[in-house]
Design a protein around this motif. Sequence first.
Motif, short mmCIF file in Angstrom:
data_model
loop_
_atom_site.label_atom_id
_atom_site.label_comp_id
_atom_site.label_asym_id
_atom_site.label_seq_id
_atom_site.Cartn_x
_atom_site.Cartn_y
_atom_site.Cartn_z
N MET A 1 0.84 -1.18 0.00
CA MET A 1 0.00 0.00 0.00
C MET A 1 0.89 1.24 0.00
N ALA A 2 0.33 2.34 -0.39
CA ALA A 2 1.04 3.61 -0.37
C ALA A 2 0.17 4.60 0.41
N LEU A 3 0.82 5.58 0.98
CA LEU A 3 0.14 6.62 1.75
C LEU A 3 0.56 7.95 1.17
N THR A 4 -0.41 8.81 0.84
CA THR A 4 -0.12 10.10 0.22
C THR A 4 -1.01 11.18 0.80
N PRO A 5 -0.51 12.42 0.88
CA PRO A 5 -1.36 13.52 1.32
C PRO A 5 -2.20 14.09 0.18
N GLU A 6 -2.04 13.55 -1.02
CA GLU A 6 -2.77 14.07 -2.18
C GLU A 6 -4.26 13.80 -2.06
N LEU A 7 -5.04 14.71 -2.60
CA LEU A 7 -6.48 14.53 -2.65
C LEU A 7 -6.81 13.28 -3.46
N THR A 8 -7.98 12.72 -3.23
CA THR A 8 -8.37 11.47 -3.88
C THR A 8 -8.24 11.53 -5.39
N ASP A 9 -8.75 12.60 -6.03
CA ASP A 9 -8.69 12.66 -7.49
C ASP A 9 -7.26 12.76 -8.00
N LYS A 10 -6.37 13.42 -7.27
CA LYS A 10 -4.97 13.53 -7.68
C LYS A 10 -4.26 12.19 -7.50
N SER A 11 -4.51 11.52 -6.38
CA SER A 11 -3.85 10.23 -6.16
C SER A 11 -4.40 9.18 -7.12
N PHE A 12 -5.68 9.30 -7.49
CA PHE A 12 -6.26 8.36 -8.44
C PHE A 12 -5.60 8.52 -9.80
N SER A 13 -5.34 9.77 -10.22
CA SER A 13 -4.69 9.96 -11.52
C SER A 13 -3.25 9.44 -11.49
N THR A 14 -2.57 9.55 -10.36
CA THR A 14 -1.22 8.98 -10.22
C THR A 14 -1.29 7.46 -10.30
N THR A 15 -2.28 6.88 -9.66
CA THR A 15 -2.46 5.42 -9.69
C THR A 15 -2.68 4.95 -11.13
N GLU A 16 -3.53 5.65 -11.86
CA GLU A 16 -3.79 5.29 -13.25
C GLU A 16 -2.56 5.51 -14.13
N LYS A 17 -1.93 6.66 -13.97
CA LYS A 17 -0.78 7.03 -14.81
C LYS A 17 0.34 6.00 -14.71
N HIS A 18 0.57 5.49 -13.50
CA HIS A 18 1.66 4.55 -13.28
C HIS A 18 1.18 3.10 -13.18
N ASN A 19 -0.12 2.89 -13.43
CA ASN A 19 -0.71 1.54 -13.40
C ASN A 19 -0.34 0.80 -12.11
N LEU A 20 -0.53 1.48 -11.00
CA LEU A 20 -0.19 0.88 -9.70
C LEU A 20 -1.12 -0.27 -9.38
N GLN A 21 -0.57 -1.32 -8.84
CA GLN A 21 -1.33 -2.53 -8.53
C GLN A 21 -1.47 -2.73 -7.02
N PHE A 22 -1.47 -1.64 -6.28
CA PHE A 22 -1.62 -1.72 -4.83
C PHE A 22 -2.49 -0.57 -4.36
N GLU A 23 -2.95 -0.69 -3.15
CA GLU A 23 -3.85 0.29 -2.53
C GLU A 23 -3.09 1.60 -2.25
N VAL A 24 -3.73 2.73 -2.58
CA VAL A 24 -3.19 4.05 -2.26
C VAL A 24 -4.16 4.72 -1.29
N LEU A 25 -3.69 4.95 -0.06
CA LEU A 25 -4.51 5.55 0.98
C LEU A 25 -4.20 7.04 1.09
N ILE A 26 -5.20 7.81 1.47
CA ILE A 26 -5.07 9.27 1.55
C ILE A 26 -4.80 9.68 2.99
N ASP A 27 -3.78 10.52 3.16
CA ASP A 27 -3.38 11.03 4.48
C ASP A 27 -3.50 12.55 4.48
#
Length: 109
Positions: A1-27
């Motif tokens: 999993m990853a933890l980021t202070p980014e807003l949900t829509d920003k972290s979602f675009s990062t997840t899509e852009k890099h095709n991440l295969q793990f959970e990204v949680l918002i902090d």
Amino acid sequence: MALTPELTDKSFSTTEKHNLQFEVLIDIGNKAAKQYGLSFKLTNALTEVYKNGVGLKNYNSDDSSELPIAATYLIDTNGIVQYAFLDADYRKRASIIAIINALKVLTTK
């Protein structure tokens, strides 16, 4: 999993852009990062650069001028940290080889 202070829509675009295969949680507000001593306040000069150039508030939704330190941890099933990497320079990240080697050690225990 990853933890980021980014807003949900920003972290979602990062997840899509890099095709991440793990959970990204918002902090939001780096609350968890602060609890673990993994956040830092930007200098006034850097705050201006991030505010005007990057638009940090558009990503993190607050004016704290705080960022998390990039860190990687591998934690075993007993909750014990078996591998840790952190560096104040966000450009330095744990190498994939080091992570894979640490995972191999964990899976052979």
